[in-house]
Design an enzyme around this catalytic site. Structure first.
Site, mmCIF file in Angstrom:
data_model
loop_
_atom_site.group_PDB
_atom_site.id
_atom_site.type_symbol
_atom_site.label_atom_id
_atom_site.label_comp_id
_atom_site.label_asym_id
_atom_site.label_seq_id
_atom_site.Cartn_x
_atom_site.Cartn_y
_atom_site.Cartn_z
ATOM 1 N N GLN A 95 -8.005 -1.870 -0.635
ATOM 2 C CA GLN A 95 -8.903 -3.033 -0.671
ATOM 3 C C GLN A 95 -9.877 -3.036 0.512
ATOM 4 O O GLN A 95 -11.065 -3.293 0.345
ATOM 5 C CB GLN A 95 -8.082 -4.320 -0.700
ATOM 6 C CG GLN A 95 -8.897 -5.535 -1.042
ATOM 7 C CD GLN A 95 -8.023 -6.747 -1.284
ATOM 8 O OE1 GLN A 95 -7.511 -7.348 -0.345
ATOM 9 N NE2 GLN A 95 -7.845 -7.107 -2.550
ATOM 10 N N PHE A 96 -9.373 -2.764 1.683
ATOM 11 C CA PHE A 96 -10.197 -2.488 2.857
ATOM 12 C C PHE A 96 -9.606 -1.257 3.536
ATOM 13 O O PHE A 96 -8.379 -1.102 3.574
ATOM 14 C CB PHE A 96 -10.197 -3.667 3.846
ATOM 15 C CG PHE A 96 -10.918 -4.885 3.341
ATOM 16 C CD1 PHE A 96 -12.262 -5.072 3.621
ATOM 17 C CD2 PHE A 96 -10.260 -5.825 2.579
ATOM 18 C CE1 PHE A 96 -12.935 -6.193 3.149
ATOM 19 C CE2 PHE A 96 -10.914 -6.945 2.101
ATOM 20 C CZ PHE A 96 -12.263 -7.135 2.382
ATOM 21 N N ALA A 97 -10.457 -0.408 4.066
ATOM 22 C CA ALA A 97 -9.975 0.818 4.695
ATOM 23 C C ALA A 97 -8.984 0.520 5.815
ATOM 24 O O ALA A 97 -8.077 1.321 6.085
ATOM 25 C CB ALA A 97 -11.148 1.638 5.236
ATOM 26 N N ASP A 98 -9.137 -0.623 6.452
ATOM 27 C CA ASP A 98 -8.222 -1.016 7.532
ATOM 28 C C ASP A 98 -6.775 -1.066 7.049
ATOM 29 O O ASP A 98 -5.844 -0.759 7.792
ATOM 30 C CB ASP A 98 -8.601 -2.395 8.080
ATOM 31 C CG ASP A 98 -10.079 -2.531 8.370
ATOM 32 O OD1 ASP A 98 -10.449 -2.662 9.537
ATOM 33 O OD2 ASP A 98 -10.870 -2.497 7.403
ATOM 34 N N PHE A 99 -6.590 -1.466 5.785
ATOM 35 C CA PHE A 99 -5.232 -1.664 5.271
ATOM 36 C C PHE A 99 -4.514 -0.345 4.988
ATOM 37 O O PHE A 99 -3.329 -0.344 4.653
ATOM 38 C CB PHE A 99 -5.273 -2.507 3.993
ATOM 39 C CG PHE A 99 -5.858 -3.881 4.170
ATOM 40 C CD1 PHE A 99 -6.073 -4.415 5.443
ATOM 41 C CD2 PHE A 99 -6.212 -4.645 3.069
ATOM 42 C CE1 PHE A 99 -6.620 -5.679 5.603
ATOM 43 C CE2 PHE A 99 -6.755 -5.915 3.227
ATOM 44 C CZ PHE A 99 -6.966 -6.434 4.497
ATOM 45 N N HIS A 116 -11.089 -5.870 9.175
ATOM 46 C CA HIS A 116 -11.819 -5.588 7.945
ATOM 47 C C HIS A 116 -13.096 -4.803 8.229
ATOM 48 O O HIS A 116 -14.008 -4.804 7.409
ATOM 49 C CB HIS A 116 -12.188 -6.893 7.220
ATOM 50 C CG HIS A 116 -11.021 -7.685 6.741
ATOM 51 N ND1 HIS A 116 -10.267 -8.467 7.580
ATOM 52 C CD2 HIS A 116 -10.459 -7.807 5.504
ATOM 53 C CE1 HIS A 116 -9.297 -9.053 6.883
ATOM 54 N NE2 HIS A 116 -9.392 -8.663 5.624
ATOM 55 N N GLU A 159 0.806 -1.224 0.000
ATOM 56 C CA GLU A 159 0.000 0.000 0.000
ATOM 57 C C GLU A 159 0.837 1.271 0.000
ATOM 58 O O GLU A 159 0.504 2.258 -0.661
ATOM 59 C CB GLU A 159 -0.948 0.003 1.207
ATOM 60 C CG GLU A 159 -2.119 -0.952 1.101
ATOM 61 C CD GLU A 159 -1.782 -2.390 1.459
ATOM 62 O OE1 GLU A 159 -2.665 -3.263 1.349
ATOM 63 O OE2 GLU A 159 -0.625 -2.639 1.864
#
Length: 658
Positions: free
Chosen positions: A419-423, A464, A397
């Site tokens: 891909q997921f905001a967490d990442f 996630h 990222e």
């Protein structure tokens, strides 16, 4: 030290001497000014001049260079006016950052130079983005990016090399191995014999170059750049050199063994080259003196110009207005024809129409090409726009965010799917330290949208399910959008892409396929920073966004005795304060609902600001409600406890009865 002139003319040999001498003489002057307190800090490149000079002269003027602290020769050999450099180092107006950043932390499009940030690693990924833009346009150009041996331990270094290798990007990764990362020797930084060995892991050509030999640097770079222009690919270049002074002047060199200083002093790139030129009858004593006198005059003359400048002046309005690049919103009205579609479909349609509108728009993300992304937002996009513009990325990222910044610098627009905001935590540094600050620092926009699939309520667990908008609303220079409806999502995404500033675009996963709405088939825009008043009532103002909007609509449908002004913020930065103030002045009571955990969230700032701006209108304390102060749990029963939805009615009753 062995010199081979490689067929260069006497004039070319002398030009290489001047290319090293000027930065050396400037630096010697700066060290005096530093001791006099006339500049604040200095990072010495003495002993390393051959690298910056040789690389810069081997590149074409239109090719970008991304230098670091010790690469003064990049700036002088790109003919940056000395008075502007001196003003930059004194924090004056004629510099490149309006006094907002120091030393070499700046860029200039005029000279195709992109300066560093203190976090070092992200600029390697920025070089990837610049080179990608050139490849997409068919430009036969290279991009050169500098870093030190210390930064090769950073994850960004490895991510950037991997991306460049996978995409065959024409990037020269120039590593100046000068022996020490501040005080840490290379023996404590890596176990491979040479940094160049690291290229093998990425299937990348790598070369070791004597960084103190200007003829070797220049001749090797001339040949390599010519080759890379014809056959685009990345190269890892390790320049063996040494840092003769401290990391910066305050650090000193007490930690360096004296024998190393002595050995490398004997390999001084300028002194040895001068001896060679005199031996070859290329440079005479008289010519040497004349060249030095010319440079002394040029340096002193430009220093006087910089010293004569008044200290920079500014005011609150100027400073605030420079955080973002000016964006004049253009309202584009929808045409007739609507379809009842889901939130995810609206985002996909909006993104597709923006790709059609902007031929310089590129989408980056994991699994977004043939697979269509994990939420199928970009399904069918490769058939429509090709894999050049819809690009699968490696799982890295940070470098992808940096590459998006590089694309922007080189005139492209980017939408990156996180891909997921967490990442986003893996790409946090370049977002908050590069994208957010770049316009304020040196007037360069970051034309990047980062899509952020987020939110709980889908049983996805701690990694996630976060809704982490507060990480970014706190950071000046970023815009944050968070739609709750398909219509808003499509129109706001179009505007976010048109906006040349960095935008974090939050999309709640639980709403993707559960919320339908009639949405115009045509392209249209909606303004950022304009809230939506969904319901009107005189008793209480409820301010919310995202999933909170739908919780409130359900609650109000089932509890019709609550007379509520329901405000959907839609955009969190900029925030529509006037709509909030107007409603609270009418109702006298306010509840702010957020899905994020309560402490430090946007509800706290809205509450505090209402207490300051609307205190005399309040008939009750401003109430906030958010999720429990835990990570997001997996089991649905635990997730129900975590989320605030079940506690909202109780708080509304408290406000009604206060």
């Amino acid at each position: 030290m062995q010199f081979q002139h490689h067929g260069l003319s006497h004039e070319e040999l002398l030009d290489l001497y001047k290319a090293m001498l000027k930065p050396r003489m400037i630096e010697e002057k700066m060290l005096i000014l530093l001791r006099q307190g006339k500049i604040s800090k200095w990072f010495s490149g003495i002993g390393q001049e051959a690298i910056a000079a040789g690389v810069t002269l081997a590149l074409h003027p239109e090719e970008y260079i991304l230098p670091m602290h010790r690469n003064l020769g990049v700036f002088t050999n790109r003919n940056v006016p000395l008075n502007r450099l001196f003003s930059q180092w004194q924090g004056k107006k004629s510099g490149f950052t309006k006094g907002r950043d120091r030393s070499f932390h700046f860029g200039t499009q005029e000279y195709r130079i992109v300066g560093m940030i203190s976090h070092l690693g992200p600029q390697l990924g920025v070089a990837d983005g610049i080179a990608l833009a050139d490849r997409l346009r068919g430009n036969k150009r290279v991009t050169a990016v500098f870093t030190g041996e210390g930064a090769t331990s950073e994850g960004d270094f490895h991510e950037a090399l991997n991306i460049a290798a996978v995409w065959d990007l024409p990037v020269l990764f120039c590593v100046e191995n000068n022996g020490y990362g501040l005080s840490t020797p290379t023996s404590e930084q890596f176990r491979c014999k040479h940094i160049a060995d690291k290229g093998k892991g990425y299937g990348m050509e790598s070369y070791i170059i004597d960084g103190n030999n200007i003829l070797e640097v220049y001749s090797r770079l001339k040949a390599l750049t010519k080759s890379v222009r014809q056959r685009p690919r990345p190269l890892l270049l390790e320049f063996k050199t040494f840092r003769m002074r401290g990391h910066e002047e305050a650090s000193g060199t007490k930690y360096v063994p004296q024998h190393l200083l002595d050995e490398w002093a004997a390999r001084d790139p300028i002194e040895n080259y001068v001896a060679y030129l005199k031996e070859e009858k290329v440079l005479s004593e008289e010519a040497e003196v004349a060249i030095k006198k010319e440079f002394i005059h040029e340096i002193d003359e430009n220093l006087q110009l910089a010293f004569a400048e008044e200290p920079i002046q500014s005011n609150e309005s100027i400073e605030l207005n420079d955080v973002y690049k000016e964006f004049v919103y253009q309202y584009i009205k929808e045409k007739e024809g609507k379809s009842n579609i889901r939130l995810v479909d609206a985002i996909s349609a909006g993104l597709r129409q923006s790709m059609e509108k902007h031929d310089n728009l590129v989408i980056l993300g994991q699994d977004i090409a043939d697979y269509g992304g994990v939420f199928k937002v970009t399904e069918g996009f490769t058939e429509a726009f090709g894999k050049d513009r819809v690009r699968n990325t490696p799982i890295c990222e940070s470098a992808v965010v940096s590459a998006a910044m590089g694309l922007s610098i080189n005139g492209m627009k980017t939408v990156m799917e996180m891909q997921f905001a967490d990442f986003v935590s893996s790409g946090f540094n370049p977002i908050v330290n590069y994208l957010a600050k770049v316009h304020y620092r040196w007037n360069e926009p970051a034309d990047v949208v980062i899509r952020m699939p987020c939110g709980a309520g889908v049983g996805a667990g701690p990694f996630h399910s976060q809704t982490n908008e507060a990480w970014f609303t706190k950071t000046p220079g970023l815009k944050v959008v968070y739609p709750a409806f398909p219509y808003d999502a499509k129109g706001l995404l179009a505007t976010a892409i048109n906006d040349p500033n960095p935008v974090l675009f939050f999309e709640h996963k639980a709403l993707y396929r559960s919320i339908y709405q009639d949405v115009p088939d045509s392209y249209y825009t909606l303004p950022l920073g304009q809230a939506s008043l969904l319901k009107e009532g005189g008793d209480i103002t409820v301010v919310t966004y995202g999933a909170g909007v739908h919780w409130m609509l359900e609650i109000l449908d089932n509890n019709t005795h609550f007379k509520v002004d329901l405000i959907d913020l839609r955009s969190l930065q900029p925030l529509d304060w006037e709509t909030i103030y107007s409603s609270v002045r009418k109702t006298g009571k306010c509840l702010i609902v957020q899905e994020d955990t309560l402490f430090g969230g946007i509800a706290s700032d809205i509450s505090a600001t209402l207490m300051e701006k609307c205190f005399e209108f309040l008939d009750a304390p401003v109430k906030r409600i958010g999720s429990m102060e835990t990570p997001v749990p997996f089991a649905r029963t635990l997730e129900d406890i975590y989320l605030p939805k079940g506690r909202i009615v109780e708080v509304l009753n408290e406000l009604v009865n206060y």
